[in-house]
Design an enzyme around this catalytic site. Sequence first.
Site, mmCIF file in Angstrom:
data_model
loop_
_atom_site.group_PDB
_atom_site.id
_atom_site.type_symbol
_atom_site.label_atom_id
_atom_site.label_comp_id
_atom_site.label_asym_id
_atom_site.label_seq_id
_atom_site.Cartn_x
_atom_site.Cartn_y
_atom_site.Cartn_z
ATOM 1 N N TYR A 54 -1.691 7.192 1.136
ATOM 2 C CA TYR A 54 -2.837 7.493 1.995
ATOM 3 C C TYR A 54 -3.145 8.985 2.066
ATOM 4 O O TYR A 54 -4.188 9.378 2.588
ATOM 5 C CB TYR A 54 -2.604 6.960 3.408
ATOM 6 C CG TYR A 54 -2.364 5.478 3.461
ATOM 7 C CD1 TYR A 54 -3.154 4.591 2.726
ATOM 8 C CD2 TYR A 54 -1.337 4.950 4.231
ATOM 9 C CE1 TYR A 54 -2.917 3.230 2.762
ATOM 10 C CE2 TYR A 54 -1.099 3.586 4.277
ATOM 11 C CZ TYR A 54 -1.889 2.736 3.541
ATOM 12 O OH TYR A 54 -1.653 1.389 3.580
ATOM 13 N N HIS A 109 5.911 0.171 -1.559
ATOM 14 C CA HIS A 109 4.589 -0.190 -1.049
ATOM 15 C C HIS A 109 4.017 -1.449 -1.707
ATOM 16 O O HIS A 109 3.256 -2.198 -1.088
ATOM 17 C CB HIS A 109 3.629 0.983 -1.263
ATOM 18 C CG HIS A 109 2.455 0.976 -0.351
ATOM 19 N ND1 HIS A 109 1.877 2.121 0.132
ATOM 20 C CD2 HIS A 109 1.738 -0.031 0.194
ATOM 21 C CE1 HIS A 109 0.857 1.810 0.921
ATOM 22 N NE2 HIS A 109 0.754 0.509 0.966
#
EC number: 1.1.1.190
Length: 284
Positions: A54, A109
């Site tokens: 992010y 992730h």
Amino acid sequence: MLIAAMGPKIPVPAYGVGTALFKKEKGEINRTIVDSVKNALAAGFIHIDCAEVYGNEEEVGVALKEANVPRSKLFITSKVMHNVDNIPEALNESLRKLGTDYLDLYLLHSPIPFYEKKIPISEGWKAMETALGTGLVHSVGVSNFRIPDLEELLKTSTITPRVNQIEFHPQVYKAAKPLVEFCQSKGIIVEGYGPLSPLVRDAQGPVAEFTKSLESKYHVSDTQILLKWAYSKGVIPITTTSKIERMKECLNFDSFTLDKADIDELGTLGVQHHKRTFMKHMDE
């Protein structure tokens, strides 16, 4: 603040610094992201969930420093995505950006980078187990792993993932239900991001409409109803908002009991109107 019963104490709910607070360009610190995290901490969140991909770990680090909350009172999660071929380096970079000596939870992730880079999942998980041994992380887990991905990992693992973090709300329940049941059978805690997607991305849909119809029955908000629905399924909800009042609502989501009939109806409507927002491979 609720605490998940299994494994290391995981505060519930978590504040997700994810796609809604994605940093699109490198450079100066984004004060909007910093202030959102500070507001979440001020409202009472102690579990902050972020990720390498992010691009906002530095902002989270600034917020943690400025908020001046003792590190021992916080639960910080981050994830590795792009750098699965060098997890020790990725971990150290995340720690540097966050300004902390350790992570409470560190996740792979997604399994997709392993397939793309032709790296065995077992190799990545071994690096996570090694990281756990260094003390730089206090628990390790995965995110967006399907049942076959988990089965592959578990073949050679010596440590079971503490968590599998997935998109979770009524409109992905059809695909998520067997995965949640598999995880729970293995002692893996399930965390759910995007729990409010039916309200945000399908506001006129049947799930959102039914959720809103329950507000007067329970005297709570539609937000609290969907968070409670996720938690009723044994899933830790991860939510994001920039509004302080909404943050307080989220923290108070467990103040009532959803009737089983309403829990079941939300699940049924979700199955009938499947709509996934993230990680499309989870439907494969």
